[in-house]
Design an enzyme around this catalytic site. Structure first.
Site, PDB file in Angstrom:
ATOM      1  N   HIS A 286     -29.125  -8.786   2.332  1.00  0.00           N
ATOM      2  CA  HIS A 286     -28.821 -10.094   2.177  1.00  0.00           C
ATOM      3  C   HIS A 286     -27.570 -10.113   1.160  1.00  0.00           C
ATOM      4  CE1 HIS A 286     -29.826 -14.340   1.291  1.00  0.00           C
ATOM      5  NE2 HIS A 286     -29.555 -13.993  -0.179  1.00  0.00           N
ATOM      6  N   GLU A 287     -27.726  -9.496  -0.035  1.00  0.00           N
ATOM      7  CA  GLU A 287     -26.717  -9.303  -1.078  1.00  0.00           C
ATOM      8  C   GLU A 287     -25.536  -9.081  -0.636  1.00  0.00           C
ATOM      9  OE1 GLU A 287     -27.184 -11.054  -3.422  1.00  0.00           O
ATOM     10  OE2 GLU A 287     -29.562 -11.357  -3.388  1.00  0.00           O
TER      11      GLU A 287
ATOM     12  N   HIS B 154     -23.428 -11.904   0.967  1.00  0.00           N
ATOM     13  CA  HIS B 154     -22.759 -12.827   0.280  1.00  0.00           C
ATOM     14  C   HIS B 154     -21.403 -12.206  -0.012  1.00  0.00           C
ATOM     15  CE1 HIS B 154     -25.670 -15.695  -0.917  1.00  0.00           C
ATOM     16  NE2 HIS B 154     -26.529 -14.608  -1.251  1.00  0.00           N
TER      17      HIS B 154
END
Length: 253
Positions: A127-128, A131
């Site tokens: 998920h990170e 980004h």
């Protein structure tokens, strides 16, 4: 993750000191407090559940992040990035303190993620990294969110003071100015929703494309990401409710 927020649930406490006897405010405070507690309990419960389930790949969160970045042609290494085109991967203290810093180009992973192999650590790391991919591709809502940060940081601090002064002095101009500043926080949180949802979608796509998760492991990762998304959604809902409350009180005056 949900803990990476320039505007958090503390902003929703504006006015508790001077409207504590207002039945509507009391009801709203209790409702939002309950909503916040439930969502935080849910994300922690889901994360802990799948943090004890190792993945077949045997990779830690840091290794997963590095694999995904390299698969997308982005240079990745432990520590700070060595160039603007690379992304650093570092460990950060705490639990669910994972975040991506677009200014420094660093993916910071919490202790239960960075050096741990589990479905939860894999999902959070991916998920990170999502980004980081948004930044590399100049994702529209991500760019808007980044540009809002300075104004929101100032506005969230000024909003409480102005709203309080507006109610105490009956100066509607100050009250409405405070509401406008508070509205910036609400806009920020609403813009955050597509950013977080997109990062989670990117995460699942990368994990399946690269084979870092087996088909049997994907549902668990999806649950972790959905629980995290729920906290952002709840935070945005709480902000909107308080904004509507302040507007209602201002109109009555």
């Amino acid at each position: 993750m949900p803990v990476e927020q320039s505007v958090n649930l503390a902003n929703q406490g504006i006015g508790a000191g001077f409207m504590g006897l207002n039945p509507l405010f009391l009801g709203l405070s209790l409702l939002t407090m309950l909503l916040g507690l439930v969502t935080q309990w849910w994300i922690k419960r889901t994360f802990n559940r799948f943090s004890h389930v190792p993945t077949a790949s045997g990779l830690t969160g840091a290794q997963v992040a590095q694999r995904i970045l390299q698969a997308k042609g982005i240079a990745a290494q432990p520590g700070a990035p060595t160039s603007r085109e690379s992304v650093g991967i570092t460990a950060t203290k705490g639990v669910l303190t994972d975040h991506y810093d677009p200014r420094k180009g660093i993916v910071a992973l919490s202790e239960p993620v960075y050096g741990v192999n589990s479905i939860s650590s894999t999902a959070v790391a991916a998920h990170e990294v999502g980004h980081a991919g948004q930044t590399a591709q100049r994702y529209f809502w991500g760019e808007i969110r980044t540009r809002l940060v300075p104004a929101v940081n100032f506005g969230s601090q000024a909003a409480g003071i102005l709203i309080m002064m507006g109610f105490f002095t009956a100066m509607t101009g100050l009250l409405w100015l405070g509401i406008i500043f508070f509205a910036l926080s609400v806009i920020f949180q609403l813009v955050t929703l597509p950013v977080e949802f997109n990062a989670s979608a990117r995460a699942l796509n990368r994990l399946t494309e690269t084979g870092l998760l087996t088909p049997e492991e994907v549902p668990g990762a999806r649950k972790v990401l959905q629980a995290a998304a729920l906290t952002y959604l709840a935070s945005a809902m709480i902000s909107v409710l308080y904004l509507l409350f302040y507007i209602t009180m201002a109109r009555r005056r």
